[in-house]
Design a protein around this motif. Structure first.
Motif, short mmCIF file in Angstrom:
data_model
loop_
_atom_site.label_atom_id
_atom_site.label_comp_id
_atom_site.label_asym_id
_atom_site.label_seq_id
_atom_site.Cartn_x
_atom_site.Cartn_y
_atom_site.Cartn_z
N LYS A 134 43.32 52.84 -8.71
CA LYS A 134 42.16 52.79 -9.60
C LYS A 134 42.59 53.22 -11.01
O LYS A 134 43.62 53.84 -11.19
CB LYS A 134 41.08 53.72 -9.08
N GLY A 135 41.76 52.88 -11.97
CA GLY A 135 42.01 53.31 -13.34
C GLY A 135 42.82 52.32 -14.14
O GLY A 135 43.15 51.22 -13.69
N GLN A 150 46.91 43.34 -23.45
CA GLN A 150 45.85 43.58 -22.48
C GLN A 150 45.56 42.26 -21.75
O GLN A 150 45.28 41.25 -22.38
CB GLN A 150 44.59 44.10 -23.16
N VAL A 151 45.67 42.29 -20.40
CA VAL A 151 45.51 41.07 -19.61
C VAL A 151 44.25 41.09 -18.74
O VAL A 151 43.79 40.04 -18.29
CB VAL A 151 46.76 40.79 -18.74
N GLU A 152 43.72 42.27 -18.49
CA GLU A 152 42.46 42.44 -17.76
C GLU A 152 41.80 43.68 -18.34
O GLU A 152 42.42 44.42 -19.11
CB GLU A 152 42.72 42.64 -16.25
N LYS A 153 40.57 43.94 -17.93
CA LYS A 153 39.84 45.09 -18.49
C LYS A 153 40.65 46.38 -18.37
O LYS A 153 40.69 47.19 -19.29
CB LYS A 153 38.48 45.23 -17.81
N TYR A 154 41.28 46.59 -17.21
CA TYR A 154 42.01 47.84 -16.97
C TYR A 154 43.51 47.64 -16.78
O TYR A 154 44.18 48.50 -16.23
CB TYR A 154 41.43 48.55 -15.74
N VAL A 155 44.03 46.50 -17.20
CA VAL A 155 45.46 46.21 -17.01
C VAL A 155 46.10 45.75 -18.31
O VAL A 155 45.61 44.84 -18.98
CB VAL A 155 45.67 45.12 -15.92
N LEU A 202 45.79 55.67 -23.34
CA LEU A 202 44.90 54.90 -22.47
C LEU A 202 44.46 55.67 -21.23
O LEU A 202 43.56 55.21 -20.51
CB LEU A 202 45.60 53.61 -22.00
N GLY A 203 45.11 56.79 -20.93
CA GLY A 203 44.87 57.49 -19.67
C GLY A 203 45.34 56.65 -18.49
O GLY A 203 44.70 56.62 -17.44
N ALA A 204 46.46 55.96 -18.68
CA ALA A 204 46.92 54.97 -17.70
C ALA A 204 48.08 55.47 -16.85
O ALA A 204 48.85 56.33 -17.26
CB ALA A 204 47.39 53.71 -18.44
N SER A 205 48.18 54.87 -15.66
CA SER A 205 49.38 55.02 -14.84
C SER A 205 50.30 53.85 -15.19
O SER A 205 49.87 52.85 -15.76
CB SER A 205 49.03 55.01 -13.35
N VAL A 206 51.60 54.00 -14.86
CA VAL A 206 52.59 52.99 -15.20
C VAL A 206 53.19 52.41 -13.92
O VAL A 206 53.51 53.15 -12.98
CB VAL A 206 53.70 53.58 -16.11
N HIS A 207 53.35 51.11 -13.92
CA HIS A 207 53.85 50.36 -12.75
C HIS A 207 54.96 49.44 -13.21
O HIS A 207 54.83 48.79 -14.25
CB HIS A 207 52.69 49.58 -12.11
N MET A 208 56.05 49.38 -12.45
CA MET A 208 57.19 48.59 -12.88
C MET A 208 58.12 48.27 -11.72
O MET A 208 58.14 48.98 -10.72
CB MET A 208 57.98 49.35 -13.95
#
Length: 162
Positions: free
Chosen positions: A17-18, A72-77, A116-122
């Motif tokens: 989430k997020g 930005q590719v989606e609201k939260y992505v 952004l208060g985001a997590s990172v994925h890679m």
């Protein structure tokens, strides 16, 4: 969070989430067409279009090793196009990966993720087509992201990624 989470799966489809930033390494010559970028392009056209325009207009922008463009590719992505490899082929100057550029890009990524208060994925950035060693990249991720409290998930590819 004190360490990187490793899972098997598709880094373009994080199931948390997020707000999420999907980070990957691009080359500095405008090439987009092999490796993880294909998985990104299958999901969203914007990161490739942004990268190509960024390269095309490089005389008047920051395109170059260590630079990052966030799309930005989606609201939260978001997708982070990080310039971390010189060219695309191993040659007389060694493999394309440039650890210093990845380090610089990760610092910029951390600032954006915190904003952004985001997590990172890679995926294991810099270690596929760029020819890098995870033993050199992982400590940079820990230093630049994890130690700043950013959640990082690294995906070992499942079907269809390279």
């Amino acid at each position: 969070m004190s360490e990187i989470i490793y899972i098997r799966g598709d880094a373009t489809a994080p199931s948390v989430k997020g707000v999420k930033v999907i980070a990957h390494v691009c080359n500095d010559i405008g090439g987009w067409g092999k490796g993880f970028v294909l998985a990104i392009s299958r999901r969203w056209p914007e990161p490739e279009a942004s990268y190509r325009a960024w390269h095309r207009e490089r005389a008047s922008n920051d395109f170059g090793l260590g630079a990052v463009r966030f799309v930005q590719v989606e609201k939260y992505v978001w997708v982070a196009n990080m310039i971390g490899q010189r060219g695309t082929r191993t040659g007389s100057k060694g493999v394309p990966v440039r650890y210093e550029a990845i380090d610089t890009a990760l610092t910029r990524l951390a600032d954006k993720a915190l904003e952004l208060g985001a997590s990172v994925h890679m995926p294991r950035i810099g270690c596929g087509r760029a020819g890098g060693k995870w033993s050199r990249v992982e400590p940079l991720i820990v230093q630049r992201l994890v130690r700043r409290g950013i959640g990082v998930t690294v995906y070992d590819h499942g079907e269809g990624q390279s």
